[in-house]
Design a protein around this motif. Structure first.
Motif, PDB file in Angstrom:
ATOM      1  N   GLY A  40       7.258  -2.279  -4.193  1.00 24.14           N
ATOM      2  CA  GLY A  40       6.627  -3.355  -4.941  1.00 24.14           C
ATOM      3  C   GLY A  40       7.481  -4.613  -4.964  1.00 24.14           C
ATOM      4  O   GLY A  40       6.971  -5.731  -4.795  1.00 24.14           O
ATOM      5  N   ILE A  41       8.778  -4.448  -5.171  1.00 21.10           N
ATOM      6  CA  ILE A  41       9.699  -5.591  -5.148  1.00 21.10           C
ATOM      7  C   ILE A  41       9.689  -6.251  -3.771  1.00 21.10           C
ATOM      8  O   ILE A  41       9.657  -7.480  -3.649  1.00 21.10           O
ATOM      9  N   ALA A  42       9.704  -5.419  -2.727  1.00 20.19           N
ATOM     10  CA  ALA A  42       9.693  -5.954  -1.362  1.00 20.19           C
ATOM     11  C   ALA A  42       8.399  -6.705  -1.075  1.00 20.19           C
ATOM     12  O   ALA A  42       8.417  -7.783  -0.461  1.00 20.19           O
ATOM     13  N   ALA A  43       7.262  -6.151  -1.511  1.00 20.41           N
ATOM     14  CA  ALA A  43       5.979  -6.829  -1.293  1.00 20.41           C
ATOM     15  C   ALA A  43       5.967  -8.194  -1.974  1.00 20.41           C
ATOM     16  O   ALA A  43       5.512  -9.189  -1.389  1.00 20.41           O
ATOM     17  N   TYR A  44       6.481  -8.253  -3.196  1.00 17.72           N
ATOM     18  CA  TYR A  44       6.527  -9.523  -3.925  1.00 17.72           C
ATOM     19  C   TYR A  44       7.393 -10.547  -3.187  1.00 17.72           C
ATOM     20  O   TYR A  44       6.978 -11.701  -3.003  1.00 17.72           O
ATOM     21  N   ARG A  58       9.776  16.622 -12.700  1.00 14.26           N
ATOM     22  CA  ARG A  58      11.210  16.329 -12.558  1.00 14.26           C
ATOM     23  C   ARG A  58      11.523  15.477 -11.331  1.00 14.26           C
ATOM     24  O   ARG A  58      12.608  14.907 -11.231  1.00 14.26           O
ATOM     25  N   TYR A  59      10.578  15.361 -10.390  1.00 12.38           N
ATOM     26  CA  TYR A  59      10.807  14.561  -9.185  1.00 12.38           C
ATOM     27  C   TYR A  59      10.052  13.230  -9.207  1.00 12.38           C
ATOM     28  O   TYR A  59      10.145  12.454  -8.255  1.00 12.38           O
ATOM     29  N   ARG A  60       9.316  12.992 -10.271  1.00 12.20           N
ATOM     30  CA  ARG A  60       8.509  11.778 -10.319  1.00 12.20           C
ATOM     31  C   ARG A  60       9.352  10.525 -10.502  1.00 12.20           C
ATOM     32  O   ARG A  60       8.952   9.437 -10.091  1.00 12.20           O
ATOM     33  N   GLN A  61      10.506  10.666 -11.119  1.00 16.70           N
ATOM     34  CA  GLN A  61      11.377   9.497 -11.276  1.00 16.70           C
ATOM     35  C   GLN A  61      11.742   8.916  -9.916  1.00 16.70           C
ATOM     36  O   GLN A  61      11.747   7.694  -9.734  1.00 16.70           O
ATOM     37  N   ALA A  62      12.055   9.798  -8.952  1.00 21.21           N
ATOM     38  CA  ALA A  62      12.407   9.331  -7.610  1.00 21.21           C
ATOM     39  C   ALA A  62      11.245   8.573  -6.976  1.00 21.21           C
ATOM     40  O   ALA A  62      11.439   7.542  -6.324  1.00 21.21           O
ATOM     41  N   MET A  63      10.019   9.064  -7.184  1.00 23.59           N
ATOM     42  CA  MET A  63       8.862   8.407  -6.587  1.00 23.59           C
ATOM     43  C   MET A  63       8.545   7.084  -7.281  1.00 23.59           C
ATOM     44  O   MET A  63       8.099   6.134  -6.644  1.00 23.59           O
ATOM     45  N   ILE A  64       8.771   7.014  -8.575  1.00 25.37           N
ATOM     46  CA  ILE A  64       8.562   5.752  -9.286  1.00 25.37           C
ATOM     47  C   ILE A  64       9.558   4.700  -8.794  1.00 25.37           C
ATOM     48  O   ILE A  64       9.207   3.530  -8.599  1.00 25.37           O
ATOM     49  N   VAL A  65      10.795   5.123  -8.560  1.00 28.41           N
ATOM     50  CA  VAL A  65      11.797   4.207  -8.009  1.00 28.41           C
ATOM     51  C   VAL A  65      11.386   3.758  -6.609  1.00 28.41           C
ATOM     52  O   VAL A  65      11.496   2.577  -6.256  1.00 28.41           O
ATOM     53  N   ALA A  66      10.907   4.704  -5.790  1.00 28.48           N
ATOM     54  CA  ALA A  66      10.482   4.370  -4.430  1.00 28.48           C
ATOM     55  C   ALA A  66       9.325   3.372  -4.446  1.00 28.48           C
ATOM     56  O   ALA A  66       9.294   2.419  -3.655  1.00 28.48           O
ATOM     57  N   PHE A 113       0.812  -1.214   0.000  1.00 26.28           N
ATOM     58  CA  PHE A 113       0.000   0.000   0.000  1.00 26.28           C
ATOM     59  C   PHE A 113       0.847   1.266   0.000  1.00 26.28           C
ATOM     60  O   PHE A 113       0.392   2.318  -0.477  1.00 26.28           O
ATOM     61  N   ALA A 114       2.077   1.182   0.470  1.00 26.52           N
ATOM     62  CA  ALA A 114       2.992   2.320   0.309  1.00 26.52           C
ATOM     63  C   ALA A 114       3.282   2.540  -1.170  1.00 26.52           C
ATOM     64  O   ALA A 114       3.309   3.689  -1.642  1.00 26.52           O
ATOM     65  N   ALA A 115       3.507   1.457  -1.907  1.00 26.58           N
ATOM     66  CA  ALA A 115       3.756   1.564  -3.345  1.00 26.58           C
ATOM     67  C   ALA A 115       2.553   2.172  -4.065  1.00 26.58           C
ATOM     68  O   ALA A 115       2.713   3.064  -4.917  1.00 26.58           O
ATOM     69  N   LEU A 116       1.354   1.712  -3.727  1.00 25.84           N
ATOM     70  CA  LEU A 116       0.147   2.249  -4.356  1.00 25.84           C
ATOM     71  C   LEU A 116      -0.032   3.733  -4.031  1.00 25.84           C
ATOM     72  O   LEU A 116      -0.418   4.531  -4.904  1.00 25.84           O
TER      73      LEU A 116
END
Length: 284
Positions: free
Chosen positions: A55-59, A42-50, A27-30
């Motif tokens: 998402g990787i951790a949830a999986y 210009r800051y959305r790349q950082a949030m997509i990485v976050a 839910f943090a990823a969502l």
């Protein structure tokens, strides 16, 4: 080492903490994806990485959760007796290291990305931080698998070398690039680096438990809980703080965006702090 059996209480504690981690990361990823319009492009790349990190951790925690449920079973009615390792099954600790191999370098990527540094400086930091993070995880894995304390000590020591180098880059090299950041960003980044180091510190402590004489079901249970809590703090909470930094920088960069997102009083305060930071007096 994985114990042959654990008590019902230990089983329930691990079961519940794994469930908590899955929910926290997912839910943090969502949330991070949903909030992309609340920050400048210009800051959305950082949030997509976050969001990717969570998402990787949830999986991987879903895989860890399934591996745990398959590995420990009980014949008692209502699950109140001890849980023993099922024949032909084994808890796969490797899922954690695959997760860390992917997410630890990405944690550093999102930190550098949200600062929106000059491309040359950003590339220089990433070329040093990302390989060091990957090497730290790779060197730690053979020791985690080994039941020989001498081998654990060797690989634990080798893994510490890139860890110390990462600390040097974060607290010495990166500090030089924070002078032009808004005041709130500088203070938040300082706390963020401390959070990163504090949560990463849980891993070597858990890694060293067998050398310190702590072993068996209780120590193994404590390690699983410690790793899980550290992962929530180092990924979900860390990502939410990155989001806060992205918001602050968005407001400082674009006054009209700040006025649309904040109340008049809040926008004036943010923009006032930004202007003071840009003045020579504000930087001294």
């Amino acid at each position: 080492m994985i114990p042959d059996s654990i008590s019902a209480g230990q089983h329930d504690a691990i079961y519940n903490i794994f469930s908590l981690v899955i929910a926290s990361q997912l839910f943090a990823a969502l949330f991070m994806i949903a909030c992309l319009p609340r920050i400048l492009p210009r800051y959305r790349q950082a949030m997509i990485v976050a969001a990717t990190v969570c998402g990787i951790a949830a999986y991987h925690y879903f895989r860890i959760f399934n591996s745990f449920n398959s590995s420990f079973v009980t014949d008692s009615v209502g699950g109140k007796g001890d849980y023993t390792q099922a024949a032909g099954e084994g808890f796969n600790e490797g899922y954690r290291y695959v997760d860390w191999l992917l997410t630890v370098p990405l944690l550093l990527v999102e930190l550098v990305a949200v600062l929106a540094l000059a491309r040359k400086l950003q590339t220089s930091l990433l070329l040093r931080l990302v390989p060091a993070a990957a090497l730290m995880i790779i060197l730690g894995y053979p020791g985690e698998l080994s039941g020989d304390n001498s081998i654990r000590t060797i690989f634990g020591t080798l893994s510490t070398i890139p860890f110390l180098y990462i600390l040097y880059v974060l607290f010495v090299e990166m500090t030089k690039s924070l002078g032009n950041q808004p005041p709130q960003v500088r203070s938040t980044i300082s706390r963020l680096r401390i959070l990163l180091v504090a949560t990463w510190g849980v891993y070597p402590i858990a890694y060293l438990l067998p050398q310190l004489g702590f072993d068996g079901a209780a120590a193994w249970t404590g390690k699983q809980i410690g790793y899980s809590i550290a992962d929530i703090l180092a990924k979900a909470l860390y990502g939410l703080i990155i989001y806060r930094v992205a918001r602050i920088k968005s407001f400082a960069d674009d006054p009209s965006f700040a006025e649309n997102e904040l109340s008049v009083e809040e926008a004036r305060e943010v923009l006032g702090n930004s202007e003071r930071a840009k003045s020579p007096a504000g930087r001294n």
